[in-house]
Design a protein around this motif. Structure first.
Motif, PDB file in Angstrom:
ATOM      1  N   GLU A 456      13.736  12.871 -25.326  1.00  0.00           N
ATOM      2  CA  GLU A 456      13.569  12.288 -24.004  1.00  0.00           C
ATOM      3  C   GLU A 456      12.142  12.433 -23.494  1.00  0.00           C
ATOM      4  O   GLU A 456      11.760  11.766 -22.537  1.00  0.00           O
ATOM      5  N   ARG A 457      11.357  13.297 -24.079  1.00  0.00           N
ATOM      6  CA  ARG A 457       9.991  13.518 -23.635  1.00  0.00           C
ATOM      7  C   ARG A 457       9.051  13.513 -24.832  1.00  0.00           C
ATOM      8  O   ARG A 457       9.424  13.951 -25.926  1.00  0.00           O
ATOM      9  N   MET A 458       7.866  13.001 -24.624  1.00  0.00           N
ATOM     10  CA  MET A 458       6.870  12.996 -25.685  1.00  0.00           C
ATOM     11  C   MET A 458       5.485  13.249 -25.097  1.00  0.00           C
ATOM     12  O   MET A 458       5.157  12.749 -24.015  1.00  0.00           O
ATOM     13  N   MET A 459       4.723  14.063 -25.782  1.00  0.00           N
ATOM     14  CA  MET A 459       3.357  14.353 -25.338  1.00  0.00           C
ATOM     15  C   MET A 459       2.408  13.380 -26.036  1.00  0.00           C
ATOM     16  O   MET A 459       2.376  13.303 -27.261  1.00  0.00           O
ATOM     17  N   VAL A 460       1.654  12.670 -25.225  1.00  0.00           N
ATOM     18  CA  VAL A 460       0.768  11.613 -25.718  1.00  0.00           C
ATOM     19  C   VAL A 460      -0.598  11.806 -25.081  1.00  0.00           C
ATOM     20  O   VAL A 460      -0.694  12.120 -23.891  1.00  0.00           O
ATOM     21  N   MET A 461      -1.646  11.608 -25.847  1.00  0.00           N
ATOM     22  CA  MET A 461      -3.003  11.682 -25.293  1.00  0.00           C
ATOM     23  C   MET A 461      -3.975  10.946 -26.203  1.00  0.00           C
ATOM     24  O   MET A 461      -3.644  10.594 -27.346  1.00  0.00           O
ATOM     25  N   TYR A 462      -5.154  10.720 -25.678  1.00  0.00           N
ATOM     26  CA  TYR A 462      -6.257  10.164 -26.465  1.00  0.00           C
ATOM     27  C   TYR A 462      -7.155  11.319 -26.891  1.00  0.00           C
ATOM     28  O   TYR A 462      -7.740  11.993 -26.055  1.00  0.00           O
ATOM     29  N   LEU A 463      -7.240  11.523 -28.191  1.00  0.00           N
ATOM     30  CA  LEU A 463      -8.008  12.634 -28.738  1.00  0.00           C
ATOM     31  C   LEU A 463      -9.481  12.253 -28.877  1.00  0.00           C
ATOM     32  O   LEU A 463      -9.838  11.068 -28.746  1.00  0.00           O
ATOM     33  N   PRO A 464     -10.349  13.221 -29.165  1.00  0.00           N
ATOM     34  CA  PRO A 464     -11.766  12.882 -29.390  1.00  0.00           C
ATOM     35  C   PRO A 464     -11.940  11.952 -30.596  1.00  0.00           C
ATOM     36  O   PRO A 464     -11.786  12.361 -31.740  1.00  0.00           O
ATOM     37  N   GLU A 465     -12.224  10.703 -30.327  1.00  0.00           N
ATOM     38  CA  GLU A 465     -12.500   9.701 -31.353  1.00  0.00           C
ATOM     39  C   GLU A 465     -13.678   8.862 -30.864  1.00  0.00           C
ATOM     40  O   GLU A 465     -13.494   7.797 -30.269  1.00  0.00           O
ATOM     41  N   PRO A 466     -14.894   9.341 -31.086  1.00  0.00           N
ATOM     42  CA  PRO A 466     -16.066   8.672 -30.513  1.00  0.00           C
ATOM     43  C   PRO A 466     -16.182   7.198 -30.878  1.00  0.00           C
ATOM     44  O   PRO A 466     -16.598   6.387 -30.036  1.00  0.00           O
ATOM     45  N   LYS A 467     -15.821   6.837 -32.093  1.00  0.00           N
ATOM     46  CA  LYS A 467     -15.957   5.440 -32.494  1.00  0.00           C
ATOM     47  C   LYS A 467     -15.020   4.550 -31.677  1.00  0.00           C
ATOM     48  O   LYS A 467     -15.381   3.425 -31.301  1.00  0.00           O
ATOM     49  N   LEU A 468     -13.834   5.034 -31.390  1.00  0.00           N
ATOM     50  CA  LEU A 468     -12.893   4.296 -30.554  1.00  0.00           C
ATOM     51  C   LEU A 468     -13.426   4.194 -29.127  1.00  0.00           C
ATOM     52  O   LEU A 468     -13.314   3.145 -28.479  1.00  0.00           O
TER      53      LEU A 468
END
Length: 809
Positions: A456-468
């Motif tokens: 029912e829950r999920m942890m989502v984030m944008y990680l360090p990806e400089p090219k992105l």
């Protein structure tokens, strides 16, 4: 005649290798205890190619009695001979279409197969071990789990399909891809496999469809076992799509022959067959069942029925997809059961995280001079494997990644694509229960960190990806897109509660600082995230015309006047900062947002000269002026020896040295003056740059207004109504825009001001009023409002009964 020739050839060739096939096996190890893979490898010696081995199997398919007698002659008892006969019977079924087997096509060299698989974290070993454990556990647990099924999930570009390919070199594998026919992605849609599985089903009879599909899945598992025998060193994806491998109809009699096998020994000796269903969520588009039921949930019932009906054919189904929310789909029980009565559990999904930074090797030694990161391009290798790949043209790569951020579409309107272009550069937290979290993983390159056990829950984030982040920065450079699409999408997400990004003032400051870095990078290198002069970045933070009274040399220590800095994105950390963290951030060309309750400093950017040099930022969002006493306190609290004194990142004497390597900037985002000044203490050699209000030259006038709107925590009612009217502008509405807002002011006086405002009018209406009173019509909306507000006659008309809205009221 053909039979005589074949037997003669086999007899001639087998005389030399007969011992290698059967009689050379150790007498101490009964054949019933030998894994089938071992027997198959015995057939394929180095001096005997696989093609000849297939002829050998073909010959034995017509001599089952001889095989049976040889197994008995080996010294085994009746049970051993029965097991041996079963194994050779399995070998014999390979030859249903020998002419196709002998002409297996070679594996195509797709772009994702071109390079050698780099696996320093042993991801494949862990995956194969987990799949094998699931197979054995499902049989041993007496079906306490619903089906031998696991989900392999992660955002695009992490190598989910490649992991399944590498696993196929360790265990028999059958592969199906449900990718859309019009998609250009790889691997392409496996049309033959899908037609063989789902073709000819009567969607009006769900129970019959489930039964037929269970039989077809069992035949696919059996064919996967055959492929494993023919390719003991690994089966490629192309071979799993051959016509004979997916010939799944009319094979019931063959499956019945295997129902009498010793199931426990088969499961203990054989590795399970891996059934890989790529792009699994697209299975629902097949519409193989009617009545509104979940195709995915019913397919889990198919897998369960197959495992119950044919336990002698162990398998594990792996559903591969980017959509993290599909792991929430519960199995569809029969119509008499409700979801609340469901007692069977599902196996934990496999969240592929280990391939992150697989090509970005960590620092092994302390770097004493961060200037080595100025010319290094290692930061472009950070992140998922997809971002580390290159076509040889950086601009082409960035355009591709920007399209991936927007789910393959052109960025033109507000939505998750626009939001992803903001979040991949800014530190943020996505609500774990929001549907947005799953959508960002599936379509917008966010990384899934973990899924709760109840799904029912999920942890989502944008990680360090400089090219992105650099790809997103190219969209920030489009002024109209930035003001009308990108920032408003972030505002909407913040207002909904789906995204939190810390204090609003700090968020506005971070956007401004990134725009300052982008402005210098674009002018010097044409590529955001590049190392640029520190003095030029500070200049971009100043308001226009501030150079005359602001001397940046009073802010920057003398030995840092020629220093370089780089910042493609900001990264949030929740742990105590230490020396290694700062070095990694300098190498990544990233800034850092410090943890909550950090004293003195809100965020920082490493200075790429020497070691431990930092560009420090403190943000205040006060509506009134900051007193001189408060400035003095802020000035001293921003010193590293004060701010990081309890962190113990370096010895105390080194912290004192860091005080001479830092540059301090105070941003008062709540100010409206748009001024800049230098605050200097008598006891300090360098001062602090004080920016009162967001009026930096790196932002246009409209961009300044948009970024300032981020500082406001709550959206006012009139602002929300104005935004709604902008969307309503194209509709055929008889009521004018001003009359619509006036209804709110008269009917809801407790939440919105009842006095009309020039802000309610459009720019066109404001210019018309300015023309009426002979006022200048140039500038932004804020300038027009200010001119009219300072004109007594215009204000009197606005508040008087003769104004048009009064008559309408």
């Amino acid at each position: 005649r053909n039979w005589i020739l074949l037997v003669g050839w086999i007899s001639y060739r087998a005389n030399s290798y007969h011992s290698a096939v059967t009689w050379k096996l150790p007498q101490s190890s009964p054949r019933s205890q030998l894994p089938l893979a071992f027997e198959t490898r015995s057939l394929c010696k180095k001096n005997w190619d696989a093609k000849n081995a297939r002829h050998y199997v073909l010959a034995f398919s017509h001599r089952k009695a001889d095989v049976h007698s040889k197994a008995i002659h080996c010294g085994g008892n009746a049970q051993q001979s029965r097991d041996s006969s079963a194994r050779f019977s399995l070998l014999a079924t390979v030859c249903t279409s020998s002419h196709e087997i002998l002409d297996l096509p070679q594996e195509p060299k797709y772009w994702w197969l071109g390079n050698e698989y780099y696996d320093p974290k042993h991801v494949v070993d862990k995956f194969v071990q987990y799949v094998t454990a699931v197979s054995k556990n499902f049989f041993a647990s007496e079906h306490r789990f619903f089906a031998p099924y696991i989900a392999l999930i992660q955002s695009s570009g992490y190598g989910k399909t490649r992991l399944a390919l590498e696993a196929s070199k360790r265990m028999p594998t059958m592969y199906v891809c449900f990718r859309d026919k019009a998609s250009s992605g790889h691997p392409p849609r496996t049309v033959n496999a899908i037609d063989s599985l789902f073709g000819g089903l009567d969607s009006r009879d769900p129970e019959a469809c489930i039964s037929i599909l269970a039989t077809r899945i069992a035949q696919a598992v059996l064919n996967g076992r055959k492929l494993g025998l023919l390719n003991p060193t690994g089966v490629n994806f192309k071979s799993t799509t051959t016509s004979w491998a997916w010939h799944l109809r009319g094979a019931d009699a063959e499956l019945e022959d295997f129902k009498s096998f010793d199931v426990e020994k088969l499961i203990s000796q054989f590795s399970p067959v891996l059934l890989v269903f790529d792009e699994a969520v697209s299975m629902s588009e097949l519409r193989w069942i009617s009545g509104g039921a979940s195709e995915f949930g019913l397919f889990l019932r198919v897998l369960r029925l197959c495992a119950e009906r044919y336990p002698m054919l162990p398998f594990v189904a792996v559903m591969v997809d980017t959509r993290a929310d599909f792991v929430r789909f519960p199995p569809e029980q029969n119509h008499k059961s409700s979801r609340g009565q469901q007692q069977n559990m599902l196996y934990d999904p496999v969240v592929l995280r280990e391939t992150y930074n697989v090509f970005f090797k960590p620092l092994t030694d302390n770097v004493s001079d961060w200037s080595v990161f100025v010319t290094s391009s290692d930061y472009l290798l950070a992140g998922r494997p997809l971002t580390a790949m290159t076509s040889g043209h950086i601009l082409k790569d960035l355009k591709f990644l920007s399209c991936k951020l927007n789910c393959g579409l052109v960025l033109a309107e507000q939505g998750n694509g626009a939001l992803s272009h903001m979040l991949c550069r800014l530190p943020s937290s996505i609500n774990t229960r929001s549907r947005l979290s799953g959508q960002l993983v599936a379509e917008n390159m966010a990384t899934l960190i973990s899924v709760s056990h109840d799904r029912e829950r999920m942890m989502v984030m944008y990680l360090p990806e400089p090219k992105l982040a650099i790809a997103a920065a190219r969209k920030w450079d489009d002024e109209a897109l930035f003001c009308n699409v990108l920032v408003p999408s972030l505002q909407t997400a913040l207002a909904s509660g789906a995204v939190t990004a810390g204090a609003r003032g700090e968020l506005a400051a971070q956007i401004t600082v990134l725009r300052a870095f982008d402005a210098v990078s674009n002018r010097r290198t044409g590529l955001a995230g590049s190392a640029v002069p520190l003095m030029e970045v500070l200049t971009q933070l100043l308001p226009p015309g501030a150079d005359a009274h602001v001397d940046l040399k009073q802010v920057v220590p003398l030995d840092l006047h020629d220093a370089q800095v780089a910042c493609a994105q900001f990264v949030s950390i929740d742990h105590r900062i230490h020396r290694g963290t700062l070095a990694e951030l300098a190498r990544l060309h990233c800034g850092v947002v410090l943890r909550d309750q950090q004293q003195g400093v809100d965020f920082a950017v490493p200075i790429l000269k020497g070691e431990l040099g930092l560009l420090l930022f403190q943000v205040k969002n006060y509506q009134g002026p900051i007193t001189k006493g408060a400035l003095t306190e802020i000035f001293h609290n921003m010193l590293p020896s004060k701010a990081f004194g309890s962190e113990r990142i370096v010895p105390a004497e080194t912290l004192k040295q860091m005080d001479m390597k830092c540059v301090r900037v105070l941003m008062q985002t709540g100010g409206s003056n748009g001024n800049a000044s230098v605050y200097i203490s008598r006891k300090s050699a360098c001062g602090m740059l004080f920016l009162d209000g967001i009026r930096s030259r790196c932002l246009s006038g409209k961009a300044c207004d948009v970024v300032n709107s981020v500082c406001r925590g709550m959206m006012a009612v009139d602002e929300f109504v104005r935004q709604g009217d902008q969307l309503r502008a194209g509709c055929n509405v008889s009521t004018s825009r001003y009359e619509y807002l006036f209804e709110f002011r008269t009917e809801m006086g407790s939440v919105i001001g009842h006095i009309p405002s020039f802000e309610d009018l459009t720019v066109k209406d404001l210019r018309s009023l300015c023309s009426k009173y002979n006022l200048s019509q140039g500038g932004r909306k804020a300038d027009l409002v200010q001119r009219l507000s300072s004109h007594p006659a215009a204000v009197k008309e606005l508040e008087g009964d003769e104004f048009p809205h009064r008559a309408a009221g």
